[in-house]
Design a protein around this motif. Structure first.
Motif, PDB file in Angstrom:
ATOM      1  N   VAL A  45       0.485  -1.423   0.033  1.00  0.00           N
ATOM      2  CA  VAL A  45      -0.362   0.009   0.099  1.00  0.00           C
ATOM      3  C   VAL A  45       0.758   0.970  -0.001  1.00  0.00           C
ATOM      4  O   VAL A  45       0.721   2.496  -0.715  1.00  0.00           O
ATOM      5  N   LEU A  46       2.089   0.966   0.973  1.00  0.00           N
ATOM      6  CA  LEU A  46       2.731   2.388   1.011  1.00  0.00           C
ATOM      7  C   LEU A  46       3.278   2.610  -0.147  1.00  0.00           C
ATOM      8  O   LEU A  46       3.695   3.722  -1.328  1.00  0.00           O
ATOM      9  N   VAL A  49       1.287   4.275  -2.808  1.00  0.00           N
ATOM     10  CA  VAL A  49       0.988   5.475  -2.548  1.00  0.00           C
ATOM     11  C   VAL A  49       2.337   6.201  -2.609  1.00  0.00           C
ATOM     12  O   VAL A  49       2.035   7.705  -3.762  1.00  0.00           O
ATOM     13  N   MET A  65       9.726   5.269   4.490  1.00  0.00           N
ATOM     14  CA  MET A  65       9.076   4.130   4.971  1.00  0.00           C
ATOM     15  C   MET A  65       8.980   3.298   5.249  1.00  0.00           C
ATOM     16  O   MET A  65       8.528   2.413   6.272  1.00  0.00           O
TER      17      MET A  65
ATOM     18  N   PRO B  64       7.175  17.913   5.445  1.00  0.00           N
ATOM     19  CA  PRO B  64       6.972  16.491   5.744  1.00  0.00           C
ATOM     20  C   PRO B  64       9.032  15.347   6.082  1.00  0.00           C
ATOM     21  O   PRO B  64       9.170  14.367   5.994  1.00  0.00           O
ATOM     22  N   LEU B  65       9.879  16.740   5.233  1.00  0.00           N
ATOM     23  CA  LEU B  65      10.937  15.166   5.982  1.00  0.00           C
ATOM     24  C   LEU B  65      11.889  15.688   6.832  1.00  0.00           C
ATOM     25  O   LEU B  65      11.814  14.428   7.036  1.00  0.00           O
ATOM     26  N   PHE B 125       3.959   8.594  11.773  1.00  0.00           N
ATOM     27  CA  PHE B 125       4.712   7.427  11.635  1.00  0.00           C
ATOM     28  C   PHE B 125       5.783   7.399  12.480  1.00  0.00           C
ATOM     29  O   PHE B 125       6.782   6.042  12.757  1.00  0.00           O
ATOM     30  N   TYR B 128       4.607   5.353  15.148  1.00  0.00           N
ATOM     31  CA  TYR B 128       4.458   3.937  14.981  1.00  0.00           C
ATOM     32  C   TYR B 128       6.285   3.216  15.642  1.00  0.00           C
ATOM     33  O   TYR B 128       6.518   2.379  16.217  1.00  0.00           O
ATOM     34  N   VAL B 172      -1.880   4.357   8.737  1.00  0.00           N
ATOM     35  CA  VAL B 172      -1.659   5.519   8.521  1.00  0.00           C
ATOM     36  C   VAL B 172      -0.727   6.272   6.968  1.00  0.00           C
ATOM     37  O   VAL B 172      -1.181   6.960   6.615  1.00  0.00           O
ATOM     38  N   ALA B 173      -0.802   5.279   6.381  1.00  0.00           N
ATOM     39  CA  ALA B 173      -0.008   4.744   5.211  1.00  0.00           C
ATOM     40  C   ALA B 173      -1.438   5.353   4.557  1.00  0.00           C
ATOM     41  O   ALA B 173      -1.337   6.383   3.576  1.00  0.00           O
ATOM     42  N   LEU B 174      -2.534   4.604   4.948  1.00  0.00           N
ATOM     43  CA  LEU B 174      -4.682   5.689   4.062  1.00  0.00           C
ATOM     44  C   LEU B 174      -4.399   6.884   3.879  1.00  0.00           C
ATOM     45  O   LEU B 174      -4.979   7.917   2.874  1.00  0.00           O
ATOM     46  N   TYR B 176      -1.975   9.082   4.831  1.00  0.00           N
ATOM     47  CA  TYR B 176      -0.455   9.283   3.513  1.00  0.00           C
ATOM     48  C   TYR B 176      -1.075   9.491   2.108  1.00  0.00           C
ATOM     49  O   TYR B 176      -0.844  10.465   1.456  1.00  0.00           O
ATOM     50  N   ALA B 177      -2.337   9.177   1.824  1.00  0.00           N
ATOM     51  CA  ALA B 177      -2.450   8.965   0.611  1.00  0.00           C
ATOM     52  C   ALA B 177      -3.330   9.895   0.039  1.00  0.00           C
ATOM     53  O   ALA B 177      -3.792  10.655  -1.115  1.00  0.00           O
ATOM     54  N   LEU B 182       2.328  13.556   7.764  1.00  0.00           N
ATOM     55  CA  LEU B 182       1.647  12.614   9.041  1.00  0.00           C
ATOM     56  C   LEU B 182       1.994  13.546   9.571  1.00  0.00           C
ATOM     57  O   LEU B 182       2.191  13.239  10.964  1.00  0.00           O
TER      58      LEU B 182
END
Lengths: 103, 482
Positions: A45-46, A49, A65, B64-65, B125, B128, B172-174, B176-177, B182
């Protein structure tokens, strides 16, 4: 259907398969493998994205990530395997006690 | 500098103690405790001067970096709580006869680093990664003693923790998409309700509920908290589960404030109430002291979830949310201190009595009066008797609930308090019983008893010292400035 949606959707399906396996398969090794399957689903998924259209620069953050996630997944798998092996060695079963009672 | 000290001091401590084999942990432990306590209070005074929450950009890199650190009232309380636990549980470990494996020290310092990382980080992230560090470190803490029973509990906990954190990561991934960031404070400004953000939010929340845990996901908890050494049980129940709850508060009120629906809040409140009652009933039915204390954790965690239904009805009336919010944080702090103290006291009782059976606590009041006194006052916090921190917490939650017209939570608070009284008195009744033939038993050191007592006293002090903490907590606190 864009390739991002295709890969993203596949990733979610892989995640769900892993989740189902973790709860339904009693063997400890299978449980640990299933958690890794879940992780691979998330990484897919990542990757989806971060994937942009042809020609555009890909987003580096999801890649970072994934890399971090792989390191974490490896560390936790090694730890889980070591624990499972000790339990199997000492109890004689690759099973949690509650699953052993069901057999 | 304060935030950097909070992150690097325990990490350096972990490395030094691991390399030197922690033969003499005292100086490193003392240095880390002093350093992080000073830094925690320093962070608090900086925040008071600032007058509002602020960010720290690590290395000057913008999101974001770069990774942002966020400092507000809640952060300050969580890092100070962690330092206090490090101080008193460390003291106990030094004083306790069966100090256990020397690996305790580097592993706990590693967990401490992860905890401060979660409390300071503003990046989902990064959180996490820190949660994984905490999980792996604390499960390693469980198994250093090497009993098969603990190993089984540890593996069960590890599987639950991994499933929980991967579920959170998928959320988190969804997210971010959808939004391409983040940093939870920035996300809070842009996240809109919709099916995609609901799915992402739902995944993050369910992952965290499994790790906290909330009824009915608590099945891994009793064994995990009651089988390892008392120090590890104390740390697991006091702060490790709370870290996941902390992240839940952050994403619910700051990361995705527009997403949660009132019905989801009601669901969590209902599950929390079931946890309060069911956990207490199970605690009452235990025949082992450590398992009783572990089941009481299931119940006490339930109180933390009452804020969600209250907040759903508090829109437009920030006063009631403020009550519920400060009450929830107080419950978190008071329970952490009291429960850590109880686990340590249980460890002393087990050592003095030889077994973990509740009936073997008999005669403890005569032999170890300090420990019984400690159990009584930490029990008072769990029951919510004034003037303990637990009383303040439950009173504030009650005020919030009544303010928004949800009187039924008051009923839950009342029943929960009565049941807590029942299981605390079940322990004390045995402690004051006469024992016919006093056997030759191990003598726990006085110093370890004082460490447990200090934690219990902190939970009482929390109820007496209100004004300053309250002011700091509502300073840009969760949900107040919406």
């Amino acid at each position: 259907l864009s390739s991002s949606a295709l890969f993203g959707g596949t990733g979610i399906i892989i995640f769900l398969v892993g989740l189902l396996g973790t709860f339904s398969l009693p063997h400890l090794l299978k449980k640990i493998v299933c958690i890794n399957v879940m992780g691979s689903g998330v990484f897919l998924v990542l990757a989806a994205v971060g994937n942009k259209d042809v020609g555009a620069t890909n987003d580096p953050v999801p890649q970072a990530m994934i890399l971090t996630g792989i390191v974490v997944a490896m560390a936790s798998s090694v730890f889980a395997l070591a624990l499972a092996r000790q339990i199997a060695h000492r109890s004689g079963f690759w099973l949690l006690p509650e699953d052993r009672e069901k057999l | 500098v304060n935030a950097e000290v909070l992150l690097t001091a325990p990490l350096l401590g972990a490395i030094i103690l691991w390399v030197t084999g922690s033969k003499k942990p005292l100086p490193v432990w003392a240095a880390v405790c002093v350093g992080t306590l000073f830094a925690g209070f320093g962070l608090g005074s900086e925040l008071t001067e600032h007058g509002e929450p602020y960010r720290i950009l690590l290395g000057g890199w913008q999101a974001p970096l770069g990774i942002n650190l966020v400092v507000d009232g809640l952060t300050v309380f969580m890092v100070i709580l962690t330092s206090l636990l490090g101080l008193f549980v460390g003291w106990y470990s030094l004083a306790f006869k069966h100090a256990g494996s020397s690996l305790f020290w580097p592993l706990w310092m590693g967990v401490w680093t992860g905890l401060n990382g979660v409390f300071l980080s503003g990046d989902l992230f990064n959180i996490y990664v820190m949660l994984e560090l905490i999980a792996l470190g604390s499960i390693a803490l469980m198994v250093v003693e090497g009993h098969l029973k603990t190993q089984v509990a540890a593996l069960r906990y590890l599987l639950a923790a991994l499933v929980g954190s991967l579920t959170y990561l998928l959320g988190v991934a969804l997210l971010y998409a959808e939004y391409g960031m983040l940093d939870y404070l920035s996300l809070g400004e842009v996240v809109e309700p919709g099916p995609r953000s609901s799915v992402a939010f739902g995944l993050m929340v369910s992952g965290l509920l499994l790790k906290t845990p909330l009824f009915p996901l608590h099945v891994w908890l009793p064994e995990a908290y009651s089988t390892p050494s008392p120090q590890t049980g104390a740390l697991l129940s006091a702060i490790v589960g709370k870290a996941s709850f902390y992240v839940l508060l952050r994403i619910w009120f700051q990361g995705c404030p527009a997403v949660p629906t009132p019905s989801l809040g009601r669901l969590l409140g209902t599950l929390g109430s079931v946890a309060i009652i069911w956990g207490s009933v199970l605690a009452l039915r235990q025949r082992s002291l450590k398992r009783l204390v572990a089941y009481s954790s299931v119940a006490q965690l339930g109180y933390l979830f009452l804020i969600f239904p209250i907040s759903a009805s508090a829109s437009g009336q920030p006063r009631w949310l403020e009550f519920a919010y400060t009450g929830t944080v107080y419950q978190l702090l008071a329970h952490a201190l009291a429960k850590a103290s109880m686990f340590l006291s249980a460890g002393i009782a087990v050592e003095a009595g030889g077994t973990d059976a509740l009936s073997e606590v008999r005669g403890l009041a005569e032999r170890r009066p300090v420990t019984v006194f400690t159990l009584a006052i930490s029990g008072a916090t769990l029951m919510g008797l004034p003037p303990s921190g637990g009383f303040t917490a439950k009173w504030l939650i009650l005020k919030g609930a009544l303010g928004v017209g949800q009187w039924w939570w008051a009923l839950v608070l009342l029943i929960g308090g009565l049941l807590a009284a029942a299981y605390v008195f079940a322990v004390l009744r045995f402690a004051f019983d006469q024992r016919d033939e006093p056997e030759a038993v191990a003598e726990p050191t006085r110093s370890s008893e004082w460490a447990a007592l200090s934690l219990a006293l902190c939970s009482i002090l929390l109820g007496l010292w209100l004004q300053e903490p309250m002011r700091l907590l509502v300073l840009g606190g969760i949900g107040i400035n919406q």
